[in-house]
Design a protein around this motif. Structure first.
Motif, mmCIF file in Angstrom:
data_model
loop_
_atom_site.group_PDB
_atom_site.id
_atom_site.type_symbol
_atom_site.label_atom_id
_atom_site.label_comp_id
_atom_site.label_asym_id
_atom_site.label_seq_id
_atom_site.Cartn_x
_atom_site.Cartn_y
_atom_site.Cartn_z
ATOM 1 N N VAL A 77 0.817 -1.095 -0.142
ATOM 2 C CA VAL A 77 0.010 -0.047 -0.054
ATOM 3 C C VAL A 77 0.879 1.251 0.027
ATOM 4 C CG1 VAL A 77 -1.436 1.242 1.359
ATOM 5 C CG2 VAL A 77 -1.941 -1.172 0.853
ATOM 6 N N ASP A 78 1.933 1.232 0.695
ATOM 7 C CA ASP A 78 3.013 2.404 0.671
ATOM 8 C C ASP A 78 3.358 2.867 -0.546
ATOM 9 O OD1 ASP A 78 2.499 2.828 3.488
ATOM 10 O OD2 ASP A 78 4.016 1.722 4.206
ATOM 11 N N GLU A 79 3.822 1.513 -1.531
ATOM 12 C CA GLU A 79 4.211 1.779 -2.624
ATOM 13 C C GLU A 79 3.495 2.125 -3.608
ATOM 14 O OE1 GLU A 79 8.099 -1.335 -2.982
ATOM 15 O OE2 GLU A 79 6.333 -1.736 -4.150
ATOM 16 N N ALA A 80 2.080 1.826 -3.381
ATOM 17 C CA ALA A 80 0.976 2.098 -4.120
ATOM 18 C C ALA A 80 0.690 3.948 -3.966
ATOM 19 C CB ALA A 80 -0.301 1.429 -3.654
ATOM 20 N N ASN A 81 0.610 4.313 -2.834
ATOM 21 C CA ASN A 81 0.333 5.744 -2.718
ATOM 22 C C ASN A 81 1.582 6.462 -3.203
ATOM 23 O OD1 ASN A 81 -1.723 5.478 -1.149
ATOM 24 N ND2 ASN A 81 -0.873 4.981 0.795
ATOM 25 N N LEU A 82 2.720 6.090 -3.181
ATOM 26 C CA LEU A 82 3.714 6.807 -3.835
ATOM 27 C C LEU A 82 3.619 6.750 -5.030
ATOM 28 C CD1 LEU A 82 6.774 8.230 -3.623
ATOM 29 C CD2 LEU A 82 7.773 5.924 -3.634
ATOM 30 N N LEU A 83 3.303 5.649 -5.895
ATOM 31 C CA LEU A 83 3.331 5.536 -7.097
ATOM 32 C C LEU A 83 2.022 6.507 -7.824
ATOM 33 C CD1 LEU A 83 3.841 4.154 -10.005
ATOM 34 C CD2 LEU A 83 2.168 2.568 -9.418
ATOM 35 N N LYS A 84 1.160 6.484 -7.186
ATOM 36 C CA LYS A 84 -0.092 7.254 -7.516
ATOM 37 C C LYS A 84 0.218 8.862 -7.493
ATOM 38 C CE LYS A 84 -3.153 5.814 -4.731
ATOM 39 N NZ LYS A 84 -4.609 5.564 -4.026
ATOM 40 N N GLN A 85 1.147 9.361 -6.485
ATOM 41 C CA GLN A 85 1.563 10.669 -6.599
ATOM 42 C C GLN A 85 2.743 11.244 -7.796
ATOM 43 O OE1 GLN A 85 0.722 13.308 -4.450
ATOM 44 N NE2 GLN A 85 -0.772 11.815 -3.733
ATOM 45 N N GLN A 86 3.489 10.138 -8.034
ATOM 46 C CA GLN A 86 4.255 10.404 -8.967
ATOM 47 C C GLN A 86 3.719 10.271 -10.399
ATOM 48 O OE1 GLN A 86 7.275 7.044 -8.194
ATOM 49 N NE2 GLN A 86 8.505 8.499 -6.989
ATOM 50 N N LEU A 87 2.550 9.577 -10.748
ATOM 51 C CA LEU A 87 1.844 9.617 -11.842
ATOM 52 C C LEU A 87 1.305 10.570 -12.152
ATOM 53 C CD1 LEU A 87 0.649 5.853 -12.090
ATOM 54 C CD2 LEU A 87 2.368 6.870 -13.717
ATOM 55 N N LYS A 88 0.997 11.452 -11.196
ATOM 56 C CA LYS A 88 0.127 12.806 -11.496
ATOM 57 C C LYS A 88 1.211 13.884 -11.974
ATOM 58 C CE LYS A 88 -2.681 12.522 -7.208
ATOM 59 N NZ LYS A 88 -2.971 13.177 -5.946
ATOM 60 N N LYS A 89 2.487 13.802 -12.370
ATOM 61 C CA LYS A 89 3.450 14.755 -12.756
ATOM 62 C C LYS A 89 3.500 14.422 -14.212
ATOM 63 C CE LYS A 89 5.624 14.689 -8.155
ATOM 64 N NZ LYS A 89 7.193 14.445 -7.711
ATOM 65 N N GLY A 90 3.349 13.310 -14.636
ATOM 66 C CA GLY A 90 3.493 13.343 -16.249
ATOM 67 C C GLY A 90 2.469 12.971 -17.085
ATOM 68 N N ASN A 91 2.763 12.683 -18.435
ATOM 69 C CA ASN A 91 1.682 12.397 -19.231
ATOM 70 C C ASN A 91 1.483 10.682 -19.518
ATOM 71 O OD1 ASN A 91 0.681 14.935 -19.438
ATOM 72 N ND2 ASN A 91 2.346 15.562 -20.988
ATOM 73 N N CYS A 92 2.363 9.876 -19.064
ATOM 74 C CA CYS A 92 2.284 8.458 -19.262
ATOM 75 C C CYS A 92 1.410 7.993 -18.630
ATOM 76 C CB CYS A 92 3.800 7.913 -18.859
ATOM 77 S SG CYS A 92 3.864 6.330 -19.058
ATOM 78 N N ARG A 93 0.454 7.026 -19.233
ATOM 79 C CA ARG A 93 -0.598 6.292 -18.778
ATOM 80 C C ARG A 93 0.071 4.883 -18.341
ATOM 81 N NH1 ARG A 93 -5.595 7.923 -20.496
ATOM 82 N NH2 ARG A 93 -5.568 9.147 -22.577
ATOM 83 N N LEU A 94 -0.142 4.478 -17.248
ATOM 84 C CA LEU A 94 -0.001 3.250 -16.271
ATOM 85 C C LEU A 94 -1.063 2.417 -16.470
ATOM 86 C CD1 LEU A 94 1.982 1.292 -15.200
ATOM 87 C CD2 LEU A 94 1.433 2.539 -12.845
ATOM 88 N N ILE A 95 -1.138 1.202 -17.276
ATOM 89 C CA ILE A 95 -2.183 0.331 -17.434
ATOM 90 C C ILE A 95 -1.943 -0.932 -16.759
ATOM 91 C CG2 ILE A 95 -4.015 -0.789 -18.992
ATOM 92 C CD1 ILE A 95 -3.552 1.830 -20.662
ATOM 93 N N PRO A 96 -2.652 -1.268 -15.575
ATOM 94 C CA PRO A 96 -2.259 -2.771 -15.194
ATOM 95 C C PRO A 96 -2.895 -3.953 -16.190
ATOM 96 C CG PRO A 96 -3.389 -1.429 -13.543
ATOM 97 C CD PRO A 96 -3.644 -0.728 -15.000
ATOM 98 N N ASN A 97 -2.380 -5.302 -16.268
ATOM 99 C CA ASN A 97 -2.813 -6.174 -16.888
ATOM 100 C C ASN A 97 -3.651 -7.220 -15.916
ATOM 101 O OD1 ASN A 97 -3.500 -8.096 -18.750
ATOM 102 N ND2 ASN A 97 -1.722 -9.182 -18.573
ATOM 103 N N LEU A 98 -4.860 -6.502 -15.586
ATOM 104 C CA LEU A 98 -5.702 -7.327 -14.812
ATOM 105 C C LEU A 98 -6.398 -8.081 -15.907
ATOM 106 C CD1 LEU A 98 -6.745 -4.893 -11.965
ATOM 107 C CD2 LEU A 98 -5.505 -6.895 -11.624
ATOM 108 N N SER A 99 -6.144 -9.141 -16.491
ATOM 109 C CA SER A 99 -6.419 -9.831 -17.558
ATOM 110 C C SER A 99 -7.811 -10.216 -17.794
ATOM 111 C CB SER A 99 -5.267 -10.914 -17.906
ATOM 112 O OG SER A 99 -5.649 -11.883 -16.865
ATOM 113 N N ARG A 100 -8.510 -10.587 -16.896
ATOM 114 C CA ARG A 100 -9.924 -10.890 -17.089
ATOM 115 C C ARG A 100 -10.812 -9.899 -17.438
ATOM 116 N NH1 ARG A 100 -7.793 -14.605 -13.847
ATOM 117 N NH2 ARG A 100 -8.349 -16.659 -13.983
#
Length: 337
Positions: free
Chosen positions: A116-139
């Motif tokens: 969860v700590d890494e998830a919170n850090l990641l969400k903050q960092q993604l706000k700064k750029g235009n790259c899309r992060l798409i998880p492979n939740l394959s179903r």
């Protein structure tokens, strides 16, 4: 048609070698999914194990192989990069890509990060750029699972009331799919209670498997039972509605739809009758569908079906489950940050 460049980081099972399994529908791994898409050129791949370069060239003989992501990205500019490394390395790989490239989509395997700590850090960092992060939740890419979602959203079988689950292989491995589907179909899990720990092969990755109870949005009751996959593999979900039932069987390869009718034995009572049976749903490639979706996102034709919020959601459920088991099977609230 547009032409996009892609690369794969990590050439393990989901990155490459699932497509060496004759029982799996192709493409089942990222390398083949890109190779088979006419809108994408797979320009490079990397793994720290040099033997994986030889394996890569059995499927993609012309694709350059590197032993580090840094070296790959020095030599190639890509639109899409798949992160298929072990989960402990996901955050550092994503951070490097965000800081050092103009990659437009990072397509990352589950679990998206390790905590969860890494998830919170990641969400903050993604706000700064235009790259899309798409998880492979394959179903989510499977048309059969999408139809289940549509039937629930339309209320075709009435109100969703209870959910029964049978699964194997960890609350982070299989749990990523399980918690995402429950969230997608039913709503947010509000409470969990671990009841028993079960031995599975996921123990080797420090990924526990629990039999547990759960509550969705205070009114949908659920029970999930873990099984030892060394005996047999299971991923089954029963969705009970006020006017019917939906069964997901054989890891999602089969879906059975039941409607309510008069009981054939007892006057004044009702029973469930099979209305429709869908099978061989996994004969379509989830990864092939996912890559088509990535192309459509880059073309501006679709919005992402799976977001960072969806990708990190399973972590917010897994951590209270672990806490529940460690606290003598206490009931624990699921809090999304």
């Amino acid at each position: 048609m547009s032409q996009y460049k892609a690369a794969v980081v990590g050439l393990g099972q989901i990155g490459l070698t699932y497509d060496f399994d004759p029982k799996r529908e192709s493409p089942s791994a990222h390398v083949s999914a890109y190779q088979l898409n006419s809108c994408i050129e797979l320009v490079a791949a990397t793994d720290i194990r040099i033997d994986q370069g030889q394996a890569l060239h059995k499927i993609a003989p012309a694709v350059p192989f590197y032993q580090s992501m840094e070296e790959l990205l020095k030599n190639h500019s890509v639109d899409i990069i798949s992160v298929c490394t072990p989960p402990a390395h996901h955050l550092s790989a994503i951070q490097y890509i965000l800081q050092n490239t103009d990659t437009r989509i990072i397509f990352c395997e589950k679990p998206l990060v390790s905590s969860v700590d890494e998830a919170n850090l990641l969400k903050q960092q993604l706000k700064k750029g235009n790259c899309r992060l798409i998880p492979n939740l394959s179903r989510r890419w499977n048309s059969g699972m999408q139809r289940v979602k549509t039937h629930i959203a339309k209320g075709q079988y009435g109100e969703l009331q209870k959910i029964h689950v049978k699964y194997t292989r960890g609350i982070n491995n299989t749990g990523s799919h399980l918690f995402d589907l429950l969230h997608w179909w039913g709503g947010k899990i509000s409470e969990v209670q671990a009841l028993k720990k079960i031995k599975t092969s996921a123990d080797y990755d420090s990924d526990p498997s629990y039999t547990f109870a759960f509550l969705i949005d205070k009114n949908i009751l659920g029970f999930a039972e873990a099984f030892d996959d060394e005996q047999y593999y299971l991923f089954e979900i029963d969705l009970y509605f006020s006017n019917g039932k939906i069964e997901i069987r054989n890891s999602g390869d089969d879906v059975l739809y039941y409607q309510v009718g008069e009981h054939h034995l007892y006057t004044g009572f009702k029973s469930l009758y099979l209305e429709r049976f869908e099978n061989q749903l996994l004969s379509e490639s989830n990864l092939g569908n996912a890559v088509n979706h990535l192309v459509n996102i880059l073309d501006g034709l679709e919005h992402p079906l799976c977001t960072v919020e969806h990708g990190v959601y399973p972590l917010y459920v897994a951590e209270p489950l672990i806490r529940s088991f460690n606290n003598h099977c206490s009931k624990e609230r699921v809090r999304l940050q």
